[in-house]
Design a protein around this motif. Structure first.
Motif, mmCIF file in Angstrom:
data_model
loop_
_atom_site.group_PDB
_atom_site.id
_atom_site.type_symbol
_atom_site.label_atom_id
_atom_site.label_comp_id
_atom_site.label_asym_id
_atom_site.label_seq_id
_atom_site.Cartn_x
_atom_site.Cartn_y
_atom_site.Cartn_z
ATOM 1 N N SER A 25 0.819 -1.178 -0.106
ATOM 2 C CA SER A 25 -0.184 0.113 0.015
ATOM 3 C C SER A 25 0.841 1.352 -0.004
ATOM 4 O O SER A 25 0.723 2.237 -0.629
ATOM 5 N N ILE A 26 2.101 1.264 0.699
ATOM 6 C CA ILE A 26 2.853 2.507 0.900
ATOM 7 C C ILE A 26 3.407 2.689 -0.390
ATOM 8 O O ILE A 26 3.561 3.849 -1.022
ATOM 9 N N VAL A 27 3.887 1.563 -1.014
ATOM 10 C CA VAL A 27 4.460 1.750 -2.585
ATOM 11 C C VAL A 27 3.496 2.309 -3.581
ATOM 12 O O VAL A 27 3.889 3.223 -4.287
ATOM 13 N N LEU A 28 2.286 1.575 -3.664
ATOM 14 C CA LEU A 28 1.469 2.028 -4.528
ATOM 15 C C LEU A 28 0.886 3.355 -4.275
ATOM 16 O O LEU A 28 1.004 4.335 -5.380
ATOM 17 N N HIS A 29 0.398 3.654 -3.292
ATOM 18 C CA HIS A 29 -0.239 4.859 -2.942
ATOM 19 C C HIS A 29 0.834 6.122 -3.002
ATOM 20 O O HIS A 29 0.696 7.323 -3.353
ATOM 21 N N GLY A 30 2.089 5.731 -2.593
ATOM 22 C CA GLY A 30 3.309 6.824 -2.853
ATOM 23 C C GLY A 30 3.529 7.089 -4.212
ATOM 24 O O GLY A 30 3.554 8.512 -4.436
ATOM 25 N N CYS A 31 3.615 6.001 -5.164
ATOM 26 C CA CYS A 31 3.606 6.538 -6.665
ATOM 27 C C CYS A 31 2.587 6.912 -6.965
ATOM 28 O O CYS A 31 2.785 8.204 -7.828
#
Length: 233
Positions: free
Chosen positions: A142-148
């Motif tokens: 979730s951190i990776v996807l939403h950060g991008c």
């Protein structure tokens, strides 16, 4: 530096409530303004006043926040956080085809939602004993996807609208939404007797961040307008 800042924010979110950490991240625009001033870009008196207002808000939030670990989210909710990247990305796909005001607002709002999910995911992230097991943790995805997604939407919003309005919508959405989730669902606490200080600090911190962004953008625009054509290029 971005990765280092994110690591520090994630470490802070394991110990401090979302309403404090997210407000401090929003006010990072104040740090940027101060560094720019040291590099020679003038910040007018109202901008320095906004810095004082925001810093006062952070002090009030700091003394009112109750340090504590977050409550664990059920597994299905952690996967729901991952899945929210889909409707947020849909906002970008739809709004990029339009140049109306609502498209800019939608992109800035979607960016704020995505950044808030990053904060919520980092707050609830369980660190396994073995580092490789992070690939099995929904909060990490979730951190990776939403950060991008948040970075892309924010950049798209800036291409369509002014930095002040876009930053105001993004900061407000990000901080308000994540703070609400933290207080209602994740067990974030305000110290007894400090509710008024926390509310005042929250308002001052966000208002200060937005005002600093506004005065910094205006000052920079005036300097570019006044500069010779060669320097502007």
């Amino acid at each position: 530096m971005n990765l280092l800042g994110f690591a520090c924010a994630s470490a802070a979110l394991h110990r401090l409530p979302l309403f404090l950490v997210q407000s401090m991240l929003a006010f990072s625009v104040g740090v940027t303004a101060m560094i720019s001033a040291l590099m020679g870009f003038r910040l007018r008196a109202p901008g320095w006043g906004a810095l004082v207002v925001g810093a006062t808000g952070l002090v009030l939030l700091g003394v009112s926040a109750e340090p504590s670990p977050a409550q664990a989210l059920p597994s299905q909710w952690r996967w729901i956080l991952v899945a929210t990247a889909i409707p947020v990305a849909a906002i970008a796909l739809y709004a990029r085809r339009h140049n109306r005001v609502w498209a800019t607002v939608a992109l800035a709002f979607g960016s704020g939602v995505a950044y808030s999910v990053v904060g919520i995911s980092a707050r609830t992230l369980h660190l396994p004993d073995a580092a490789w097991q992070l690939v099995l943790e929904p909060a990490a995805w979730s951190i990776v996807l939403h950060g991008c997604t948040a970075a892309v939407l924010f950049a798209m919003a800036l291409q369509k609208g002014g930095p002040t309005g876009v930053s105001a919508i993004m900061f407000t959405t990000n901080t308000a939404l994540s703070s609400f989730v933290g207080l209602v669902y994740l067990g974030d606490h305000v110290r007894d007797g400090y509710v008024t200080a926390a509310v005042a600090g929250f308002v001052l911190a966000i208002a200060g961040a937005i005002a600093v962004a506004h005065y910094s953008a205006n000052t920079r625009q005036k300097e570019l307008t006044a500069a010779p054509a060669g320097m502007r290029a």
